[in-house]
Design an enzyme around this catalytic site. Structure first.
Site, mmCIF file in Angstrom:
data_model
loop_
_atom_site.group_PDB
_atom_site.id
_atom_site.type_symbol
_atom_site.label_atom_id
_atom_site.label_comp_id
_atom_site.label_asym_id
_atom_site.label_seq_id
_atom_site.Cartn_x
_atom_site.Cartn_y
_atom_site.Cartn_z
ATOM 1 N N ASP A 151 -46.260 3.577 -21.158
ATOM 2 C CA ASP A 151 -47.457 3.933 -21.912
ATOM 3 C C ASP A 151 -47.061 4.808 -23.105
ATOM 4 O O ASP A 151 -46.031 5.484 -23.069
ATOM 5 C CB ASP A 151 -48.417 4.696 -20.995
ATOM 6 C CG ASP A 151 -49.688 5.131 -21.691
ATOM 7 O OD1 ASP A 151 -50.232 4.357 -22.493
ATOM 8 O OD2 ASP A 151 -50.140 6.258 -21.420
ATOM 9 N N ASP B 162 -49.555 7.045 -25.201
ATOM 10 C CA ASP B 162 -50.274 8.312 -25.312
ATOM 11 C C ASP B 162 -50.118 9.160 -24.058
ATOM 12 O O ASP B 162 -50.357 8.708 -22.953
ATOM 13 C CB ASP B 162 -51.757 8.048 -25.578
ATOM 14 C CG ASP B 162 -51.950 7.180 -26.817
ATOM 15 O OD1 ASP B 162 -51.213 7.384 -27.791
ATOM 16 O OD2 ASP B 162 -52.810 6.283 -26.779
#
Length: 174
Positions: free
Chosen positions: A7, A9
């Site tokens: 991922d 963020d």
């Protein structure tokens, strides 16, 4: 070769710092990361929730996020032994595509464009591992979910957890 989905963020890019800085400046407050333990900014300031959530819809919001310490070096190392894909749920904020792409190109130039996946539901990702700060992305994911520590998930249990990029290095390269 095993495949790791990562991922962006709160795993590679420090979204909370900028979010807090903007909120504190706009509302003359002094909230800190500690105030977000186990929750989200918009939940502790519900009257400002619409404004808080709108920050990330600014097309430039994601462009200048700080890089999470150690992420560049460790991802570069992982990229030599694993198939690496950066998987960001950009469909939640479609105005973020350009800024996220430019951020990735600037800070992770050793990754190919073909290693970037802009998606919605991450259960479509076919990988052996998913490193993410949001456990909701592990639902229906067929591989192993690894929770990357962030203020909002501090009290989440029931997941393998890494607290920083040095722990990611040890987990995958020990």
């Amino acid at each position: 070769m095993k495949r790791i989905a990562i991922d962006m963020d709160e795993v590679m890019a420090d979204l909370h710092k900028k979010h807090l800085d903007l909120f504190n400046k706009n509302y003359n407050e002094t909230l800190t990361t500690d105030d977000l333990f186990g929750t989200r900014l918009w939940k502790i300031r519900p009257r400002s929730a619409d404004d808080i959530l709108a920050y990330v819809d600014d097309p430039t919001f994601f462009r200048d996020l700080e890089v999470m310490e150690g992420s560049q070096e460790v991802i570069k190392e992982l990229n030599e032994s694993y198939e690496i894909y950066i998987t960001t749920a950009a469909m939640e904020h479609p105005t973020s595509f350009t800024a996220k792409y430019e951020w990735l190109k600037e800070h992770f130039p050793f990754l190919s464009d073909l290693q970037f996946v802009f998606c919605g539901n991450k259960s479509i990702i076919h990988a052996d591992y998913l490193i993410d700060d949001s456990p909701r992305h592990f639902k229906n994911f067929k591989g192993r979910g690894i929770l990357f520590s962030a203020p909002h998930n501090k009290y989440e249990t029931g997941y393998e957890r890494v607290n920083n990029w040095e722990e990611v290095r040890r987990y995958f390269l020990a």
